[in-house]
Write an enzyme that holds these catalytic residues in place. Structure first.
Site, PDB file in Angstrom:
ATOM      1  N   THR A  97       0.860  -1.192   0.000  1.00  0.00           N
ATOM      2  CA  THR A  97       0.000   0.000   0.000  1.00  0.00           C
ATOM      3  C   THR A  97       0.890   1.234   0.000  1.00  0.00           C
ATOM      4  O   THR A  97       1.547   1.540   1.006  1.00  0.00           O
ATOM      5  CB  THR A  97      -0.916   0.036   1.236  1.00  0.00           C
ATOM      6  N   LYS A 172      -7.352   1.887  -2.669  1.00  0.00           N
ATOM      7  CA  LYS A 172      -6.920   1.220  -1.433  1.00  0.00           C
ATOM      8  C   LYS A 172      -6.911   2.187  -0.245  1.00  0.00           C
ATOM      9  O   LYS A 172      -7.400   1.874   0.845  1.00  0.00           O
ATOM     10  CB  LYS A 172      -5.516   0.615  -1.647  1.00  0.00           C
ATOM     11  N   LYS A 240      -0.283   5.319   8.244  1.00  0.00           N
ATOM     12  CA  LYS A 240       0.301   5.687   6.947  1.00  0.00           C
ATOM     13  C   LYS A 240      -0.791   5.773   5.874  1.00  0.00           C
ATOM     14  O   LYS A 240      -0.817   6.696   5.054  1.00  0.00           O
ATOM     15  CB  LYS A 240       1.370   4.630   6.596  1.00  0.00           C
TER      16      LYS A 240
HETATM   17  N1  LIG Z   1      -1.253  -6.393   7.643  1.00  0.00           N
HETATM   18  C1  LIG Z   1      -2.352  -6.068   6.993  1.00  0.00           C
HETATM   19  O1  LIG Z   1      -3.475  -6.300   7.490  1.00  0.00           O
HETATM   20  C2  LIG Z   1      -2.315  -5.430   5.654  1.00  0.00           C
HETATM   21  C3  LIG Z   1      -1.225  -4.737   5.187  1.00  0.00           C
HETATM   22  N2  LIG Z   1      -1.276  -4.144   3.950  1.00  0.00           N
HETATM   23  C4  LIG Z   1      -0.123  -3.411   3.448  1.00  0.00           C
HETATM   24  O2  LIG Z   1       0.809  -4.384   2.984  1.00  0.00           O
HETATM   25  C5  LIG Z   1       2.150  -3.938   3.210  1.00  0.00           C
HETATM   26  C6  LIG Z   1       2.878  -4.935   4.101  1.00  0.00           C
HETATM   27  O3  LIG Z   1       2.144  -5.067   5.297  1.00  0.00           O
HETATM   28  P1  LIG Z   1       2.542  -6.121   6.443  1.00  0.00           P
HETATM   29  O4  LIG Z   1       2.953  -7.396   5.834  1.00  0.00           O
HETATM   30  O5  LIG Z   1       1.419  -6.077   7.395  1.00  0.00           O
HETATM   31  O6  LIG Z   1       3.784  -5.375   7.073  1.00  0.00           O
HETATM   32  P2  LIG Z   1       5.011  -5.916   7.924  1.00  0.00           P
HETATM   33  O7  LIG Z   1       5.447  -4.756   8.736  1.00  0.00           O
HETATM   34  O8  LIG Z   1       4.661  -7.187   8.590  1.00  0.00           O
HETATM   35  O9  LIG Z   1       6.101  -6.229   6.800  1.00  0.00           O
HETATM   36  C7  LIG Z   1       6.764  -5.189   6.132  1.00  0.00           C
HETATM   37  C8  LIG Z   1       7.718  -5.734   5.091  1.00  0.00           C
HETATM   38  O10 LIG Z   1       8.477  -4.630   4.565  1.00  0.00           O
HETATM   39  C9  LIG Z   1       9.875  -4.913   4.732  1.00  0.00           C
HETATM   40  N3  LIG Z   1      10.673  -3.714   4.960  1.00  0.00           N
HETATM   41  C10 LIG Z   1      10.476  -2.754   5.911  1.00  0.00           C
HETATM   42  N4  LIG Z   1      11.446  -1.793   5.809  1.00  0.00           N
HETATM   43  C11 LIG Z   1      12.267  -2.186   4.798  1.00  0.00           C
HETATM   44  C12 LIG Z   1      13.425  -1.616   4.201  1.00  0.00           C
HETATM   45  N5  LIG Z   1      13.938  -0.444   4.609  1.00  0.00           N
HETATM   46  N6  LIG Z   1      14.007  -2.277   3.172  1.00  0.00           N
HETATM   47  C13 LIG Z   1      13.486  -3.454   2.724  1.00  0.00           C
HETATM   48  N7  LIG Z   1      12.385  -4.050   3.237  1.00  0.00           N
HETATM   49  C14 LIG Z   1      11.777  -3.418   4.263  1.00  0.00           C
HETATM   50  C15 LIG Z   1       9.938  -5.810   5.952  1.00  0.00           C
HETATM   51  O11 LIG Z   1      11.179  -6.475   5.972  1.00  0.00           O
HETATM   52  P3  LIG Z   1      11.826  -6.965   7.387  1.00  0.00           P
HETATM   53  O12 LIG Z   1      11.192  -8.295   7.653  1.00  0.00           O
HETATM   54  O13 LIG Z   1      13.274  -7.012   7.124  1.00  0.00           O
HETATM   55  O14 LIG Z   1      11.454  -5.917   8.416  1.00  0.00           O
HETATM   56  C16 LIG Z   1       8.744  -6.724   5.660  1.00  0.00           C
HETATM   57  O15 LIG Z   1       9.065  -7.666   4.680  1.00  0.00           O
HETATM   58  C17 LIG Z   1       2.015  -2.537   3.826  1.00  0.00           C
HETATM   59  O16 LIG Z   1       2.090  -1.596   2.795  1.00  0.00           O
HETATM   60  C18 LIG Z   1       0.617  -2.558   4.444  1.00  0.00           C
HETATM   61  O17 LIG Z   1       0.072  -1.266   4.567  1.00  0.00           O
HETATM   62  C19 LIG Z   1      -2.352  -4.249   3.128  1.00  0.00           C
HETATM   63  C20 LIG Z   1      -3.445  -4.943   3.530  1.00  0.00           C
HETATM   64  C21 LIG Z   1      -3.532  -5.565   4.830  1.00  0.00           C
HETATM   65  O1  LIG Z   2      -5.048  -2.804   4.954  1.00  0.00           O
HETATM   66  C1  LIG Z   2      -5.672  -3.478   5.750  1.00  0.00           C
HETATM   67  C2  LIG Z   2      -6.850  -4.230   5.417  1.00  0.00           C
HETATM   68  O2  LIG Z   2      -7.442  -4.864   6.331  1.00  0.00           O
HETATM   69  O3  LIG Z   2      -7.239  -4.208   4.253  1.00  0.00           O
END
Ligand SMILES: NC(=O)C1=CN([C@@H]2O[C@H](COP(=O)(O)OP(=O)(O)OC[C@H]3O[C@@H](n4cnc5c(N)ncnc54)[C@H](OP(=O)(O)O)[C@@H]3O)[C@@H](O)[C@H]2O)C=CC1
Ligand SMILES: O=CC(=O)O
Length: 293
Positions: A97, A172, A240
């Site tokens: 996102t 989104k 965010k």
């Molecule tokens: N959780 C949810 O319910 C939902 C989330 N989303 C969106 O999906 C995306 C991921 O969410 P989610 O999986 O929950 O988030 P997490 O915080 O669990 O995972 C984030 C990911 O980004 C990586 N990352 C963070 N900083 C860096 C960096 N500087 N360089 C490289 N990789 C990096 C992390 O790597 P590392 O493991 O090394 O930290 C990890 O793989 C976000 O944009 C979120 O808004 C969308 C729908 C639902």
């Molecule tokens: O981004 C979060 C979700 O539930 O969708």
């Protein structure tokens, strides 16, 4: 030939999504900044790539599921980033996102190098990701949408194609803005009922019995009452998304006073140290104490 699929970003969502591809018998090459997070998936059948560029070099289609705009840009444009592997015949599907301007920047860079790009953020949290019930909000290259649809059908229950790059991101953040205002409204209702000497359980029961019954309230309401916030959607990511939605509102001159107020509560919750907890922890910030006594 779509396989192997590449996948960058093994957080809450990425890990569940890769697991579903593997379960469906697909070959997947994964990369994550913290390499240890690849280990379990490698044991389940994935292959680990050395860098985003290495994954793109090995795979015709690479997905990404990364934290936020800055990260999506760094993984694309940085050293050993996605762009280093992009050429004709390569495709990049970013499910993170991010804001529409970030998505456009990535799209322009990928297409300039001869690759195809699909913006593909998802609606649906950890459990829908685990169950393969995400809703994809895609935009960009229509031919890539068709080519990647079999994978989207494994990962999700619905996939919309919304036109030009930016529309997926806008949809989104709009959806998540609505969710953020709803969570704050629920938080205020629970806090008010408690202070007014009403049963909070009864409030949840009344909401569930009528037109406001919804999965969000059913899941988050009881968590708020228990003071337990198992992380499904980290609060920092939801804040965010509120910020990104407000920026879209600013760009198109649409006032969003309710969302702006809700965003302030998310900012407060982050400042109190709840950013890594579930988004439902916004209730703690509003109520002012950790748990019900
Ligand atoms: N959780 C949810 O319910 C939902 C989330 N989303 C969106 O999906 C995306 C991921 O969410 P989610 O999986 O929950 O988030 P997490 O915080 O669990 O995972 C984030 C990911 O980004 C990586 N990352 C963070 N900083 C860096 C960096 N500087 N360089 C490289 N990789 C990096 C992390 O790597 P590392 O493991 O090394 O930290 C990890 O793989 C976000 O944009 C979120 O808004 C969308 C729908 C639902
Ligand atoms: O981004 C979060 C979700 O539930 O969708």
């Amino acid at each position: 030939m779509a396989e192997p699929y590449g996948f960058l970003g093994l957080g809450i969502m990425g890990t569940a999504m890769v697991r579903n591809l593997i379960k469906a018998g697909k070959k997947v090459v994964v990369w994550n900044r913290t390499a240890s997070k690849c280990e379990e998936l490698v044991q389940e059948g994935a292959k680990a790539g050395k860098s985003p560029a290495d994954v793109v070099a090995q795979c015709p289609i690479t997905f990404a599921m990364l934290a936020q705009d800055e990260v999506a840009l760094e993984v694309t444009f940085g050293p050993d980033g996605v762009l280093n592997g992009i050429k004709e015949g390569k495709a990049y599907v970013d499910a993170s996102t991010v804001g529409p301007n970030t998505s456009k920047k990535i799209s322009d860079a990928v297409t300039k190098k001869g690759g195809r790009y699909l913006e593909a953020p998802v609606s649906g949290t950890k459990q829908p990701a685990e169950q393969g019930k995400l809703i994809f909000l895609t935009a960009g290259d229509k031919s890539l949408f068709s080519d990647v649809k079999p994978a989207l059908d494994i990962l999700g229950s619905k996939a919309l194609f919304l036109g030009d790059v930016g529309n997926g991101a806008r949809m989104k953040v709009t959806v998540n803005m609505v969710m953020g205002t709803m969570l704050n409204a629920l938080s205020e209702g629970l806090a008010l009922s408690e202070k007014a000497g009403l049963s909070q359980e009864s409030l949840l029961e009344v909401l569930d019995a009528g037109a406001m019954s919804c999965g969000l309230f059913k899941t988050k309401g009881p968590e708020m009452l228990k003071g337990e916030y198992p992380v499904s959607f980290p609060l920092k990511h939801h804040q965010k998304d509120m910020r990104l939605a407000l920026a879209v509102g600013d760009e198109v001159a649409q006032p969003l006073p309710v969302a702006a107020a809700a965003d302030q509560n998310f900012i407060l919750a982050k400042s109190l140290g709840y950013g890594n907890e579930d988004t439902a922890a916004v209730y703690k910030a509003l109520r002012g104490t950790e748990k019900r006594v």
